[in-house]
Design an enzyme around this catalytic site. Sequence first.
Site, PDB file in Angstrom:
ATOM      1  N   GLU A  88       0.816  -1.212   0.000  1.00 39.88           N
ATOM      2  CA  GLU A  88       0.000   0.000   0.000  1.00 39.88           C
ATOM      3  C   GLU A  88       0.844   1.254   0.000  1.00 39.88           C
ATOM      4  OE1 GLU A  88      -1.912  -1.237   3.821  1.00 39.88           O
ATOM      5  OE2 GLU A  88      -1.594   0.872   4.291  1.00 39.88           O
ATOM      6  N   CYS A 334       0.091   2.471   9.038  1.00 40.07           N
ATOM      7  CA  CYS A 334       0.843   1.640   8.100  1.00 40.07           C
ATOM      8  C   CYS A 334       0.289   0.226   8.081  1.00 40.07           C
ATOM      9  CB  CYS A 334       2.295   1.512   8.545  1.00 40.07           C
ATOM     10  SG  CYS A 334       3.042   3.034   9.058  1.00 40.07           S
TER      11      CYS A 334
HETATM   12  N1  SAH Z   1      10.469   0.539   8.982  1.00 38.93           N
HETATM   13  C1  SAH Z   1      10.554   1.980   8.974  1.00 38.93           C
HETATM   14  C2  SAH Z   1       9.335   2.626   8.326  1.00 38.93           C
HETATM   15  C3  SAH Z   1       8.099   2.367   9.127  1.00 38.93           C
HETATM   16  S1  SAH Z   1       6.649   3.308   8.965  1.00 38.93           S
HETATM   17  C4  SAH Z   1      10.736   2.488  10.384  1.00 38.93           C
HETATM   18  O1  SAH Z   1      10.658   1.709  11.312  1.00 38.93           O
HETATM   19  O2  SAH Z   1      10.977   3.671  10.553  1.00 38.93           O
HETATM   20  C5  SAH Z   1       6.940   4.920   9.422  1.00 38.93           C
HETATM   21  C6  SAH Z   1       6.703   5.300  10.889  1.00 38.93           C
HETATM   22  O3  SAH Z   1       5.401   4.968  11.375  1.00 38.93           O
HETATM   23  C7  SAH Z   1       7.676   4.656  11.831  1.00 38.93           C
HETATM   24  O4  SAH Z   1       8.171   5.632  12.701  1.00 38.93           O
HETATM   25  C8  SAH Z   1       6.825   3.652  12.569  1.00 38.93           C
HETATM   26  O5  SAH Z   1       7.387   3.313  13.795  1.00 38.93           O
HETATM   27  C9  SAH Z   1       5.521   4.414  12.667  1.00 38.93           C
HETATM   28  N2  SAH Z   1       4.335   3.604  12.932  1.00 38.93           N
HETATM   29  C10 SAH Z   1       4.075   2.342  12.567  1.00 38.93           C
HETATM   30  N3  SAH Z   1       2.869   1.950  12.980  1.00 38.93           N
HETATM   31  C11 SAH Z   1       2.324   3.005  13.610  1.00 38.93           C
HETATM   32  C12 SAH Z   1       1.090   3.233  14.266  1.00 38.93           C
HETATM   33  N4  SAH Z   1       0.167   2.286  14.338  1.00 38.93           N
HETATM   34  N5  SAH Z   1       0.869   4.449  14.810  1.00 38.93           N
HETATM   35  C13 SAH Z   1       1.798   5.419  14.736  1.00 38.93           C
HETATM   36  N6  SAH Z   1       2.979   5.277  14.131  1.00 38.93           N
HETATM   37  C14 SAH Z   1       3.261   4.077  13.583  1.00 38.93           C
END
Ligand code: SAH
Length: 344
Positions: A88, A334
């Site tokens: 996505e 995400c």
């Molecule tokens: N693998 C990468 C990209 C992840 S997505 C990383 O860890 O940075 C981007 C951001 O969204 C990251 O900071 C991740 O920790 C955060 N994230 C993931 N799920 C989330 C959620 N349910 N609520 C808030 N932030 C979230």
Amino acid sequence: MKKILQDLNFVEIEQLVLSLNEAKFRAKQLYTGLMLGKRISEINLSPSLREKLLAEYENEPVKIIKTLASSDGTEKYLFSLADGNVIEGVFMKYKYGNTQCVSTQVGCRMGCMFCASTLGGLVRNLTSGEILCQVLAVNALHGGTAAKRAVTNLVLMGSGEPLDNYAETVKFLRNVTAEGGINISARNISLSTCGIVPKIYDLADEGIPVNLTISLHQTTDEGRARTMPTAHKFKIAEILKACAYYFEKTGRRYIFEYSLIAGENCDKKHAEELVHLLKGLPCHINLIRLNEVKERKLKTVTEKEAYSFLGMLEKGGLSATLRRQIGVDIGGACGQLRAGYLNG
Ligand code: SAH
């Protein structure tokens, strides 16, 4: 699965065209068409070249199969890949331009407790071309061309851990920033990582000055390890050292992502610890209220609590912002769209 033409850069496309006994100028036609997000079958080519290419390469490696539009202009997409996997992405409109959030893997193996992308584990890495095709498809959907882009900014914050798919991610960064291609400036690209330290050093040495974003989410290694398994391996102190190296090499201020989870990471104590940890560093902190994922128990905070935490950081001298929640009516977090799709 057939090969992916968008994995190639312009020089490689030129070599391919020559190896297929076609005139060199066809390479420009082909590359221009691909950068406009066209299928091979739609590009103005000689019939013989088109036929040879279609025999070996995917006509449309990444296809938008579903679009959800939010009332605030945000769009969420479900893309299908040639092998039937789905990923996505998100398109967000800001005053300074349009930002697309892209995925680097199908699923993820980092196992962060709050993240929906990791629920089914890692399925596979995306190739650089599959990452690029997400951008080309969305740029085309919004009527963008290479000369006048509809997508101006990128964040590598979709599903996957970009530094766990290092080679393809770096190849993607080279190709998406290449002159003559869609040519998005490295300064408009943010790569987000949960903190794979050795790869942060490698990235700093690549000479592609993208913005580095670190998912911090906690103030201590023990606290971090509760929700992020990678914290067992990479300590906050090592991450900060790698960030300092990144800054030294690229001159780019780095960013910490900090998702606010009720009862976990946003008391006064955490604000003080964060100030102690980060004060004086060339960094910025992005706060975001947790997007609740129904498969997980973690809860978000109220807007008031989020602003109060922000206030404490600012008072402590940190540069921080609370990210506006956008696209909430279409499922912000995400991996939620894909998870919903896979669960029927
Ligand atoms: N693998 C990468 C990209 C992840 S997505 C990383 O860890 O940075 C981007 C951001 O969204 C990251 O900071 C991740 O920790 C955060 N994230 C993931 N799920 C989330 C959620 N349910 N609520 C808030 N932030 C979230």
